[in-house]
Design a protein around this motif. Structure first.
Motif, PDB file in Angstrom:
ATOM      1  N   ALA A 127       0.804  -1.228   0.000  1.00  0.00           N
ATOM      2  CA  ALA A 127       0.000   0.000   0.000  1.00  0.00           C
ATOM      3  C   ALA A 127       0.831   1.270   0.000  1.00  0.00           C
ATOM      4  O   ALA A 127       0.398   2.300  -0.511  1.00  0.00           O
ATOM      5  CB  ALA A 127      -0.948   0.011   1.204  1.00  0.00           C
ATOM      6  N   ALA A 153       1.349   3.108   2.575  1.00  0.00           N
ATOM      7  CA  ALA A 153       0.454   4.008   3.308  1.00  0.00           C
ATOM      8  C   ALA A 153       1.177   4.645   4.480  1.00  0.00           C
ATOM      9  O   ALA A 153       2.177   4.128   4.984  1.00  0.00           O
ATOM     10  CB  ALA A 153      -0.777   3.241   3.808  1.00  0.00           C
ATOM     11  N   ARG A 206      -9.015   0.793   7.025  1.00  0.00           N
ATOM     12  CA  ARG A 206      -8.819   1.781   5.958  1.00  0.00           C
ATOM     13  C   ARG A 206      -7.369   2.239   5.947  1.00  0.00           C
ATOM     14  O   ARG A 206      -6.751   2.424   7.008  1.00  0.00           O
ATOM     15  CB  ARG A 206      -9.721   2.990   6.181  1.00  0.00           C
ATOM     16  N   ASP A 207      -6.803   2.412   4.750  1.00  0.00           N
ATOM     17  CA  ASP A 207      -5.466   2.993   4.619  1.00  0.00           C
ATOM     18  C   ASP A 207      -5.489   4.065   3.540  1.00  0.00           C
ATOM     19  O   ASP A 207      -6.381   4.089   2.693  1.00  0.00           O
ATOM     20  CB  ASP A 207      -4.427   1.915   4.281  1.00  0.00           C
ATOM     21  N   ASN A 208      -4.520   4.954   3.590  1.00  0.00           N
ATOM     22  CA  ASN A 208      -4.429   6.041   2.610  1.00  0.00           C
ATOM     23  C   ASN A 208      -3.331   5.776   1.591  1.00  0.00           C
ATOM     24  O   ASN A 208      -2.679   6.709   1.115  1.00  0.00           O
ATOM     25  CB  ASN A 208      -4.186   7.378   3.317  1.00  0.00           C
ATOM     26  N   GLY A 209      -3.142   4.507   1.256  1.00  0.00           N
ATOM     27  CA  GLY A 209      -2.046   4.132   0.369  1.00  0.00           C
ATOM     28  C   GLY A 209      -2.348   4.294  -1.101  1.00  0.00           C
ATOM     29  O   GLY A 209      -3.230   5.057  -1.510  1.00  0.00           O
ATOM     30  N   GLY A 259      -3.682   2.247  -3.292  1.00  0.00           N
ATOM     31  CA  GLY A 259      -4.957   1.757  -3.801  1.00  0.00           C
ATOM     32  C   GLY A 259      -4.774   0.962  -5.086  1.00  0.00           C
ATOM     33  O   GLY A 259      -3.674   0.877  -5.649  1.00  0.00           O
ATOM     34  N   SER A 281     -11.654   0.132  -3.325  1.00  0.00           N
ATOM     35  CA  SER A 281     -10.357   0.764  -3.529  1.00  0.00           C
ATOM     36  C   SER A 281     -10.312   1.404  -4.908  1.00  0.00           C
ATOM     37  O   SER A 281     -11.042   0.998  -5.822  1.00  0.00           O
ATOM     38  CB  SER A 281      -9.229  -0.268  -3.389  1.00  0.00           C
ATOM     39  N   GLY A 328      -6.496   5.014  -1.563  1.00  0.00           N
ATOM     40  CA  GLY A 328      -6.483   4.073  -0.467  1.00  0.00           C
ATOM     41  C   GLY A 328      -7.430   2.895  -0.664  1.00  0.00           C
ATOM     42  O   GLY A 328      -8.063   2.746  -1.707  1.00  0.00           O
TER      43      GLY A 328
END
Length: 346
Positions: A273, A275, A294-297, A299, A332, A337
């Protein structure tokens, strides 16, 4: 929206009353005109017919609207109740039931829905019972599983970390040879070495995450997840944000499956990810366990990237969720993310 509203059950009742009013008006007008033409009584004039029909239409229209609206209220409430029941079943809440006092077709359908909910609830219990049996079988076959896991990790080490370390060695040797002759080139090569080393370190952390015990070893789910996150925060720059209820009463099988799902998810985030923030929420509402990750990577495209390495981890998480009778949803897109939502009846 307006068209759908006027095609509802309530307006269907009103239309049927108005249609009955129209037919009655035509019939009554035909009778009065026939009497007027054939017998021509003094009291039945054209003006009296017109006045009578006008008053009749106005009063009958008002009565039709009122009775159509009132008579459809009960029907609409019963249909809404069945709609809510079906929505509850779709969300995994199979204990909800409805009961009607009337002895008609809708009552029969409601009873059949209640029976369906009971059967679905029994199936969920059977799935969880099978999961318990599978967990017992897994414990008895622990040695074989350890051997298989070692072989898988050995393959991953060979395919990923080993090759990256070999590449690091080659780049470091090349940078050493260029250090005196071409320092700028050597600097760029050393920067590439740094990036590759960071990638190898991340890959190794993800593999070490799989070496953690499958079982919680006496810890509660919250304690096990908190220990796991504390360990990862010491080894990675990711900011983990936990929201876990203090009082979670779950069976050992559900706790172990959820813990492994979280392990697999965090492993995917570490490896793929890129993230910086991960939100993890676990809560229990209305006899259902909700797990949100949830992650802000980076995607990915869920519909297209079926061959990605992450797809294996996602498939494993989905299988574990479905073994417990739960639902697994992943959303995603690139640069936005990844969101994972899991609901498990308990």
């Amino acid at each position: 929206m307006g068209k759908a509203r006027f095609s509802s059950v309530r307006y269907s009742f009103i239309r049927s009353h108005l249609y009955g009013l129209f037919l009655t008006t035509v019939t009554l007008l035909s009778i009065l005109l026939t009497v007027h033409v054939l017998f021509s009584p003094s009291w039945l004039t054209a003006q009296s017919i017109f006045l009578f029909m006008a008053l009749y239409i106005v009063l009958a229209a008002i009565i039709s609207l009122y009775t159509g609206f009132k008579s459809s209220s009960t029907m609409k409430q019963r249909l809404d109740a069945m709609s809510v029941l079906i929505a509850q079943y779709a969300n995994g809440n199979y204990e909800t039931t409805i009961h009607f006092m009337e002895n008609d077709e809708l009552s029969r359908i409601a009873n059949e829905l209640n029976e369906l909910g009971t059967k679905l609830q029994n199936q969920v219990r059977s799935l969880q019972r099978m999961a318990d049996e599978k967990a017992d079988f897994a414990k008895s076959a622990h040695k074989a599983a350890v051997i298989e896991e070692r072989q898988r990790i050995a393959r991953d080490l060979h395919d990923a970390v080993s090759q990256q370390l070999f590449a690091l060695t080659m780049m470091a040797e090349a940078a050493t040879k260029q250090f005196d002759k071409k320092p700028e080139l050597a600097k760029r090569q050393i920067e590439d070495v740094s990036v590759a080393a960071l990638q190898a370190q991340t890959e190794m952390r993800a593999l070490l995450l799989h070496l953690r015990p499958v079982h919680l070893s006496g810890d509660t789910l919250k304690e096990g997840v908190e220990k796991l996150v504390v360990e990862l925060e010491r080894k990675s720059p990711i900011d983990f944000r936990l929201a876990i209820e203090d009082e979670l009463t779950l069976s050992d099988t559900i706790e172990e499956h959820v813990f492994r799902i979280i392990q697999e998810s965090l492993s995917n985030i570490l490896r793929h990810a890129n993230a910086s923030i991960v939100d993890l929420t676990i809560m229990k509402r209305a006899k259902e366990l909700f797990l949100h990750i949830r992650d802000n990577g980076n995607g990915f495209d869920v519909t297209k990237d079926s061959t990605r390495k992450t797809s294996y981890g996602l498939k494993t998480m989905q299988e574990r969720s479905e073994e417990l009778g739960g639902t697994f949803i992943v959303r995603s897109s690139y640069d936005e993310g990844t969101y994972i939502d899991i609901r498990i009846p308990c």
